[in-house]
Scaffold this motif. Structure first.
Motif, PDB file in Angstrom:
ATOM      1  N   PRO A 180      34.679  52.051  30.745  1.00 21.19           N
ATOM      2  CA  PRO A 180      35.519  51.039  30.098  1.00 21.19           C
ATOM      3  C   PRO A 180      34.659  50.111  29.229  1.00 21.19           C
ATOM      4  CG  PRO A 180      36.112  51.286  32.407  1.00 21.19           C
ATOM      5  CD  PRO A 180      34.837  52.066  32.196  1.00 21.19           C
ATOM      6  N   GLN A 181      35.297  49.494  28.223  1.00 25.10           N
ATOM      7  CA  GLN A 181      34.518  48.707  27.251  1.00 25.10           C
ATOM      8  C   GLN A 181      34.098  47.356  27.836  1.00 25.10           C
ATOM      9  OE1 GLN A 181      36.198  48.559  23.295  1.00 25.10           O
ATOM     10  NE2 GLN A 181      37.335  50.479  23.614  1.00 25.10           N
ATOM     11  N   LEU A 182      34.969  46.659  28.529  1.00 24.32           N
ATOM     12  CA  LEU A 182      34.651  45.325  29.020  1.00 24.32           C
ATOM     13  C   LEU A 182      35.351  45.088  30.334  1.00 24.32           C
ATOM     14  CD1 LEU A 182      33.411  42.481  28.610  1.00 24.32           C
ATOM     15  CD2 LEU A 182      35.512  41.846  27.423  1.00 24.32           C
ATOM     16  N   VAL A 183      34.588  44.550  31.322  1.00 26.77           N
ATOM     17  CA  VAL A 183      35.157  44.205  32.627  1.00 26.77           C
ATOM     18  C   VAL A 183      34.821  42.749  32.894  1.00 26.77           C
ATOM     19  CG1 VAL A 183      35.190  44.670  35.081  1.00 26.77           C
ATOM     20  CG2 VAL A 183      34.868  46.562  33.481  1.00 26.77           C
ATOM     21  N   LYS A 184      35.845  41.964  33.168  1.00 26.07           N
ATOM     22  CA  LYS A 184      35.598  40.556  33.422  1.00 26.07           C
ATOM     23  C   LYS A 184      36.470  40.075  34.567  1.00 26.07           C
ATOM     24  CE  LYS A 184      38.804  38.895  29.848  1.00 26.07           C
ATOM     25  NZ  LYS A 184      38.915  38.011  28.671  1.00 26.07           N
ATOM     26  N   ILE A 185      36.004  38.960  35.170  1.00 22.93           N
ATOM     27  CA  ILE A 185      36.704  38.342  36.295  1.00 22.93           C
ATOM     28  C   ILE A 185      37.634  37.287  35.725  1.00 22.93           C
ATOM     29  CG2 ILE A 185      36.446  37.009  38.409  1.00 22.93           C
ATOM     30  CD1 ILE A 185      33.680  38.254  38.726  1.00 22.93           C
ATOM     31  N   GLU A 186      38.943  37.492  35.964  1.00 22.74           N
ATOM     32  CA  GLU A 186      39.930  36.557  35.446  1.00 22.74           C
ATOM     33  C   GLU A 186      40.099  35.364  36.377  1.00 22.74           C
ATOM     34  OE1 GLU A 186      41.498  36.528  32.658  1.00 22.74           O
ATOM     35  OE2 GLU A 186      40.792  38.463  31.904  1.00 22.74           O
ATOM     36  N   ASP A 187      40.061  35.549  37.678  1.00 24.86           N
ATOM     37  CA  ASP A 187      40.337  34.439  38.571  1.00 24.86           C
ATOM     38  C   ASP A 187      39.784  34.777  39.940  1.00 24.86           C
ATOM     39  OD1 ASP A 187      41.197  32.091  39.600  1.00 24.86           O
ATOM     40  OD2 ASP A 187      43.349  32.587  39.581  1.00 24.86           O
ATOM     41  N   VAL A 188      39.399  33.704  40.706  1.00 20.32           N
ATOM     42  CA  VAL A 188      38.933  33.856  42.073  1.00 20.32           C
ATOM     43  C   VAL A 188      39.665  32.818  42.916  1.00 20.32           C
ATOM     44  CG1 VAL A 188      36.979  33.761  43.650  1.00 20.32           C
ATOM     45  CG2 VAL A 188      36.644  34.637  41.344  1.00 20.32           C
ATOM     46  N   TRP A 189      40.310  33.247  43.959  1.00 23.55           N
ATOM     47  CA  TRP A 189      40.984  32.324  44.880  1.00 23.55           C
ATOM     48  C   TRP A 189      40.964  32.900  46.277  1.00 23.55           C
ATOM     49  CZ3 TRP A 189      43.328  35.937  42.069  1.00 23.55           C
ATOM     50  CH2 TRP A 189      44.305  36.727  42.654  1.00 23.55           C
ATOM     51  N   GLY A 190      40.656  32.028  47.197  1.00 22.46           N
ATOM     52  CA  GLY A 190      40.585  32.453  48.595  1.00 22.46           C
ATOM     53  C   GLY A 190      39.637  33.631  48.762  1.00 22.46           C
ATOM     54  N   GLU A 191      40.162  34.727  49.345  1.00 25.64           N
ATOM     55  CA  GLU A 191      39.376  35.939  49.538  1.00 25.64           C
ATOM     56  C   GLU A 191      39.675  36.983  48.473  1.00 25.64           C
ATOM     57  OE1 GLU A 191      40.496  37.268  53.352  1.00 25.64           O
ATOM     58  OE2 GLU A 191      39.684  35.540  54.445  1.00 25.64           O
TER      59      GLU A 191
END
Length: 1185
Positions: free
Chosen positions: A950-961
């Motif tokens: 895949p061209q780009l992998v990013k973290i959109e959000d982090v909450w709890g676990e």
């Protein structure tokens, strides 16, 4: 006229048991049991008292049945009257014909008139029945066991079936087993047999005989038995009846009972009749009643019938008295009488006694000779009295068949015995009601004189023997031979004519010799004679053949027994070639017996054959005979057989008969064979082979065999012959198959064929191709397989190849243009050439233009997909003549032959790529050209590889676990659609990757259940049909799972639209079908809402046609065509419709017909070759065929 004795009316208890009441108009019977009988019939022992008591009157139903019996007869045999002694058994038999009866008739046995004997069956009475199926007759038996005197009396048998009825009566008489004559009791002689009948008061003397001594019955004072019964205890009734000889005790008790019933005072009668009156025969009786009202009308009745005034019946009236006188009373007047006054009546009983009959002139002792007539005379006190005669205490019953006759002349009675014998010597007695008389009769013999004695006889065998004598008396006699009685037969007759006695024997035998004696009956004199039978010697050869030949098997023992005869026994001498055969030891010897002579040969040999003589001699003469003895043996073995011809599994063999047949004709031969390498012989025929030639079958081709012969005659089987020379069964192959024209030019014809179906053990060396021109023969059609056969000589066929052809294809060259030739091919092996395979039609030697046609295989009608590095090898068949020109292009441009190899032949073209690359993907076009005819076709080739990351992998959000990831699809999809993604996570501390999600289809995901306090990196792999991408794209940042809680905001999602227009994921494919075999068309479709499927043929919808069946399962649509014909070929279309759109997909269906196409397809021939072959066959068929 004496007055009747008046009976007083006393009240006494009623006797028990009381029999059924007697109707007034029915008969009364009095039994005949003696005092001894009454004792045996008492309730304390023997049978029930009903056996010895009187009979009840018949019912109304019985009277109806008696009337019916006159109209319907069922009996074919009726029971007959019988006599039996005390203690013996007797059986009465009745037979009923069952031809017209549907079921078994009903039968009843009665004693007297009312007692049914079915309930009395037991120790002394047995009732049996049986049915004979052949004669269809029912047999009914009544057996009385150990008879007693009280069993005597009248019996009746009744049979009924529906509306049919039949009955018969018979009597049983029981006599004492001893010959004693009883004391005479006049009272016991009276027996009332009926009321109002002429035979009333008939005497019965069966109970009077108890001992031989005859005594005159003393007169007894008149005793009123009625007074005794009325005043006696009921337990003493039987004793009184026994004492005064009353046998009808039951009838008297009935009357006594009726007398006691008159208890109430009558309103009409001031004085009633006495209960009973008694009067002597010939006397006058007076009946008196007194009326309460003299005006009442009085009527007198006898047995229910009104009595009218007459000279016999006189009526008087004196005031209130009404008197009836009966004059000259007879036994018929013994009955019941009653008188009626108004509605009331009173009754009485009248008993009439008969005075005893006395013997006035006694019998006298008489002496007589045998054969004379004897008469015994006596006189009685009255004319025509009933008198009975007895012999030794047994009653004499005269009749047509009896030797005894009774003559009655007034008071004189005479017993006549015709032809008296010694058996008639006895004591004879006569008995009346008032007396008896007896006398002795002695019958003796007259002195015997012998007028002509018997004489000794000497008779020749076969002649008649006649012994004759004459005596003075005409008496019978007995003949004996050697002390034994002579039995009459067909040869032996005993003749008695007056005083002459003869014994005649026809055709005298040796056994008839002996001492004969005639003894007259009743005399001690005897007449002896001797008979001597002589016979000359004879030899009996009936058991031998016509030529007196005896056959014996060599090695066996012969015991030849010849019957001989002669009296005295003759002397026997056996001889052969004038040499006597002695009795005693030796291999050949003789034995003699009184009635036979035996020649014995132990272990017969061939040299024992010859003529043997037998000589007999005795005093009466001589006899001679010759017997031929033939010694036979098994035949010699035949010579070794010759095998003259051999086939694939058969051979033909012949042989010569054996030199010696063993003295008996050869009946046939047995044949055996074996494999050369084996020692086990197998019998080939189980029925004898009559000829000297045979054809063994069912042998294995290519295996060496040997055969041998056994000769058979009547004695047995010979030893085997020597084996034949080894031979091997071989066979030519079957004809070659599928002979077809491959190509034709102006000067050549190329033929091709397939190997034979059956080659065999000899193998296949090659082929021979022959041809001839059409003008040299005429073709005729074969009915067997539809192919032409030609009636040609071998010289007219031209061999096309000088050497054997190894291949199944050959070109005939040097042919003239426009000529027509016939072609055939043969397969050749060691056994020779096979049957030829003919081409069905003449072939025109001229090149034919055939328009080109490309046959795209089914799997190339869709996109052809291969992975990078794999080999691509595509074969595309085509047709066209002469050899077409082929042109390949890729995406409209010429193909680079350095990368793609193209190979062309006469029937197909091949695209070959050793290692496929993605640049080889594209559309390939094929153009086939034959002169001005052009045919084109296209195929799609897709070379696929694994996709990029895949061209780009990013973290959109982090909450709890949880962590939300997004990514973009890869830039390089590997020339195939992306089928999913694989997501992995790694802890920052260890950086070990673990797969979290596999085969994920979306480009965003939420990773859950992460460890609080850890820091994670994530990476994503792309996936297509070739697999995962080699590299993965990792997030640049890390996601830290904080320990403190954080408020999670639920993302907002839009509703996903699942509706979709119809789309075929698998289209229809052009195909063909075989005529007569079911065919199916398949495709797959998807869409939401579910689309409606419609099938069409040539743009016409298929609706309610039984030849088609339509299925749809999980989006797979199927159209089944049942047993299609060429008419079912055409363009088929499948249409899918929903509210979002309409889509269609179509294909062409071609139906191939004929048996040849199906047979070739089952043999594994590719369809394109079958189609080419059938096309060539069709194009080469002339218009005239």
């Amino acid at each position: 006229m004496p007055e009747p004795t008046k009976k007083e009316e006393n009240e006494v208890p009623a006797p028990a048991p009381v029999p059924p009441p007697e109707e007034p108009n029915k008969e009364k019977d009095v039994g005949n049991a003696s005092p001894k009988d009454e004792e045996e019939a008492s309730p304390s022992n023997a049978l029930p008292p009903e056996w010895s008591l009187g009979e009840s009157p018949a019912s109304e139903d019985q009277e109806k049945q008696n009337a019916n019996s006159q109209l319907s007869t069922l009996f074919v045999e009726k029971p007959q009257t019988g006599r039996v002694k005390v203690g013996e058994n007797i059986t009465f038999i009745a037979k009923v014909k069952a031809e017209d009866l549907l079921r078994k008739p009903t039968i009843k046995w009665f004693k007297g008139k009312w007692m049914d004997l079915a309930s009395k069956a037991g120790k002394h009475l047995q009732l049996k029945e049986s049915f004979e199926r052949q004669s269809r007759v029912y047999t009914f038996e009544m057996q009385i066991i150990k008879a007693k005197e009280n069993y005597a009396g009248n019996y009746r048998c009744e049979v009924t079936y529906k509306d049919k009825f039949d009955s018969c009566s018979f009597d049983l008489e029981v006599h004492e087993s001893t010959g004693t004559t009883p004391n005479i009791d006049i009272r016991s002689a009276f027996k009332r047999s009926g009321e109002g009948q002429e035979d009333a008061g008939e005497l019965d003397f069966s109970g009077l005989l108890k001992r031989r001594e005859v005594k005159q019955q003393e007169e007894e004072p008149e005793i009123d038995v009625w007074d005794l019964l009325k005043n006696a205890n009921p337990n003493e009734y039987e004793k009184i009846a026994f004492q005064y000889g009353i046998t009808d005790l039951r009838g008297m008790l009935k009357r006594l009972k009726r007398m006691r019933r008159v208890e109430k005072k009558s309103a009409a009668f001031a004085k009633i009749l006495d209960p009973a009156y008694q009067i002597d025969k010939g006397g006058r009786v007076r009946f008196v009643v007194e009326l309460a009202d003299p005006k009442l009308e009085v009527k007198w009745y006898k047995n229910g019938q009104e009595i009218r005034p007459s000279t016999k019946y006189i009526f008087e009236h004196k005031g209130c008295e009404r008197i009836m006188f009966i004059n000259n009373c007879q036994l018929t007047d013994d009955s019941e009488y009653y008188v009626t006054a108004g509605d009331e009546k009173c009754s009485t009983e009248l008993f009439v006694r008969e005075p005893p009959i006395l013997v006035t002139k006694q019998l006298e002792d008489t002496n007589a000779y045998c054969g004379e007539k004897v008469e015994l005379e006596c006189e009685v006190s009255e004319d025509d009295a009933n008198v009975k005669w007895f012999k030794n205490g047994e009653e004499i019953i005269p009749g047509p068949k009896s030797r005894y006759k009774v003559k009655v002349e007034g008071k004189k009675h005479t017993l006549i015995i015709e032809g008296a014998t010694k058996a008639d010597s006895a004591e004879y007695s006569v008995m009346t009601t008032g007396g008896q008389s007896s006398a002795k009769l002695s019958v003796g013999l007259k002195p015997l004189k012998i007028l002509t004695p018997l004489t000794d006889l000497t008779v020749q065998l076969g002649k008649e023997i006649c012994l004759k004598c004459e005596i003075s008396e005409n008496v019978t006699g007995k003949w004996t031979k050697n002390g034994l009685p002579v039995q009459e037969g067909d040869r032996l007759k005993v003749v008695h004519k007056g005083r002459i006695h003869k014994l005649v024997i026809n055709s005298a035998l040796i056994e008839d010799e002996g001492d004969y004696v005639f003894t007259p009956d009743a005399y001690t004199d005897t007449l002896p004679a001797k008979v001597h039978v002589i016979d000359p010697p004879k030899i009996n050869l009936d058991g031998l053949d016509a030529d007196n030949t005896v056959t014996v098997i060599a090695g066996s023992k012969l015991r030849l027994e010849i019957p001989i005869s002669g009296e005295p026994p003759p002397k026997v001498i056996w001889s052969r070639a004038d040499k006597a055969i002695m009795e005693g030891s030796g291999r050949i010897k003789a034995e003699s017996y009184p009635d036979s002579s035996t020649l014995i040969i132990d272990t017969a040999e061939r040299e024992d054959s010859g003529v043997y003589n037998i000589n007999l001699k005795n005093e009466a003469g001589e006899a001679h005979a010759s017997i031929k003895i033939k010694v036979v043996d098994i035949p010699d073995p035949p010579v070794a057989p010759n095998v003259t011809d051999v086939g694939d599994d058969w051979c033909i063999m012949n042989w010569e008969p054996p030199a010696y047949d063993g003295g008996s004709p050869i009946l046939g031969y047995f044949i055996e064979r074996k494999k050369k390498q084996s020692s086990r012989w197998m019998r080939l025929n189980f029925e004898l082979c009559k000829e000297t030639t045979f054809e063994p079958k069912k042998m294995i081709e290519g295996v060496a065999y040997e055969v041998r012969i056994f000769a058979v005659n009547a004695i047995g089987i010979s030893k085997p012959s020597m084996p034949s020379k080894p031979f091997v069964p071989l066979a030519v192959t079957s004809p070659p198959t599928l002979l077809a024209v491959d190509s034709v030019t102006d000067t050549t014809v190329t033929m091709k064929w397939r190997p034979p179906d059956q080659i065999g053990a000899a193998g296949l060396d090659g082929y021979v191709l022959e041809y001839c021109f059409e003008g040299s023969t005429s073709a005729k059609q074969s009915d067997e397989n539809g192919e032409a056969a030609y009636d040609l000589s071998a010289e007219e066929w031209i061999v096309a190849n000088t050497d054997l052809i190894d291949k199944t294809k050959f070109t005939i060259t040097g042919l003239p243009t426009d000529a027509k030739i016939f072609v055939r091919v043969k397969a050749v092996n060691k056994a020779g050439a096979s049957e030829p395979k003919y081409y069905s039609q003449p072939i025109l030697v001229k090149e034919i233009i055939e328009p080109p046609k490309i046959r795209i295989p089914r799997h190339l009608k869709q996109t052809y997909i291969r992975r990078v590095g794999e080999a691509v090898n595509l074969v595309i068949p085509f047709q066209g003549k002469p050899r077409p020109e082929l042109t390949w292009t890729k995406d409209g441009a010429e193909i680079d032959k350095n990368q793609i190899n193209i190979r062309n032949s006469e029937t197909d073209t091949i695209i070959f790529i050793r290692k496929a690359e993605r640049s080889h993907s594209g559309k390939y076009d094929l153009q086939v050209k034959v002169e001005k005819f052009v045919e084109s076709a296209s195929i799609e080739i897709q070379i696929v590889d694994r996709p990029g990351p895949p061209q780009l992998v990013k973290i959109e959000d982090v909450w709890g676990e949880n962590v939300a990831l997004t990514w973009t699809p890869p830039k390089d999809d590997g020339n195939a659609a992306i089928t999913g993604y694989t997501i992995q996570k790694a802890d920052k501390k260890s950086m070990e990757w673990f797969t979290v999600i596999e085969h994920y289809h979306r480009t965003n995901a939420t990773i859950t259940e992460l460890v609080i306090g850890n820091e994670y990196y994530f990476r994503v792999f792309a996936e297509n049909m070739c697999g995962l991408s080699e590299d993965a794209t990792m997030t640049k940042e890390s996601a830290v799972i904080a320990k403190d809680g954080k408020v999670y905001k639920n993302p907002v999602y839009e509703d996903f639209d699942f509706t979709e227009a119809p789309m075929f994921t698998q289209p229809l494919v052009n195909t063909y079908a075989v005529a007569g075999y079911n065919a199916t068309l398949n495709c797959s479709v998807r869409g939401n809402p579910k689309p409606k499927i419609t099938w069409m043929k040539n743009k016409v919808a298929i609706v309610d046609d039984p030849r088609y069946r339509m299925f749809s399962n999980q989006g797979v649509c199927t159209l089944e065509i049942r047993k299609p014909s060429p008419y079912d070929g055409g363009t088929y279309c499948c249409q899918a419709v929903n509210n979002l759109g309409t889509v269609e997909v179509e294909c062409k269906l071609e139906v191939k017909g004929g048996l040849s196409f199906c047979r070739l397809l089952l043999q594994g021939v590719p369809p394109n070759i079958i189609d080419s072959y059938l096309r060539d066959l069709q194009s080469s068929t002339p218009e005239g065929y």
